[in-house]
Design an enzyme around this catalytic site. Structure first.
Site: not given
Ligand code: AP5
Length: 207
Positions: A13, A88, A122, A153, A164
């Protein structure tokens, strides 16, 4: 274009939402990045959110809805925005409907096994915010864009990732049906090279 990127942790994402935002010239708004910024800055929101993020739990709706509402109210969002990681929960989606029009939802899809592998590889840049993977870094441990040392991270440890993922399947996956009902969702599989996935996402946003 006002769009949401929905999907499990590690699906891509952040990678694709930031690329789409740059292509469309609209702000990229990631609630995970905002919360990590708040923790680093020692703000009240950061202090409240830290324990939830460290454990892999969702941060309470009241906190996240507050920061999303404030951010979407800023002038740079008037011409469009890309949201990554918000909403979410169904409560967040209902709240968002009251302060943000949504034109398109991109559901970024990847099997659990593959996303666990991606998260393990990552590496993130604390300088420019870039997202990388050991698969493509060729052994480098500095950001290829700005040369800042790369890091893992804190919530990418395997037991936290499992937690998660459970939270995603329980709380967030049902949002696909909600947005399906509104007729705005498009699914894009992320198990292909980044440029290919990005091109499909831009096409889905243009439909
Ligand atoms: P990446 O792009 O980093 O994936 P992502 O889907 O963004 O993964 P996240 O782990 O960031 O998602 P998340 O939703 O758990 O975390 P967030 O920060 O929002 O890609 C992953 C890897 O794959 C990378 O190494 C990339 O290079 C590689 N890659 C990508 N595409 C590729 C491809 N096509 N081919 C090969 N490799 C590829 O949230 C973190 C925490 O914050 C949550 O757990 C929660 O506690 C809190 N939080 C955030 N938002 C909320 C909310 N709305 N409500 C409540 N809590 C929240």
């Amino acid at each position: 274009m006002n769009a949401i990127f929905l999907g499990p942790p590690g699906a891509g994402k952040g990678t694709h939402a930031s690329r789409a935002a740059a292509s469309l010239g609209v702000p990229y708004i990631g609630t995970g990045d905002m919360l990590r910024g708040a923790i680093a800055g020692g703000t009240r929101v950061g202090l409240e959110a830290k324990a939830y993020i460290d454990a892999g739990d969702l941060v309470p709706d009241g906190i996240v809805i507050g920061i999303a509402r404030e951010r979407l109210g800023m002038p740079d969002c008037a011409g469009g925005f890309i949201l990554d990681g918000f909403p979410r929960t169904i409560e967040q989606a209902w709240a968002l409907a009251g302060f943000g029009r949504i034109d398109r939802v991109i559901s970024v899809e990847l099997d659990d096994e593959a996303l666990i592998e991606r998260i393990a590889g990552r590496r993130v840049c604390g300088g420019c915010g870039g997202i990388h993977n050991v698969e493509t870094l060729g052994g480098r441990d500095e950001c290829p864009v700005c040369s800042t040392p790369l890091a893992r991270r804190g919530d990418d440890e395997p037991d936290v990732v499992r937690h998660r993922l459970e939270a995603y399947h329980r709380e967030t996956a049902p949002l696909r049906d909600y947005y399906m009902g509104l007729g705005v969702i498009k699914s894009v599989r992320s198990d292909r090279p980044v440029p290919e996935v990005s091109a499909d996402i831009l096409a889905a946003l243009a439909e």
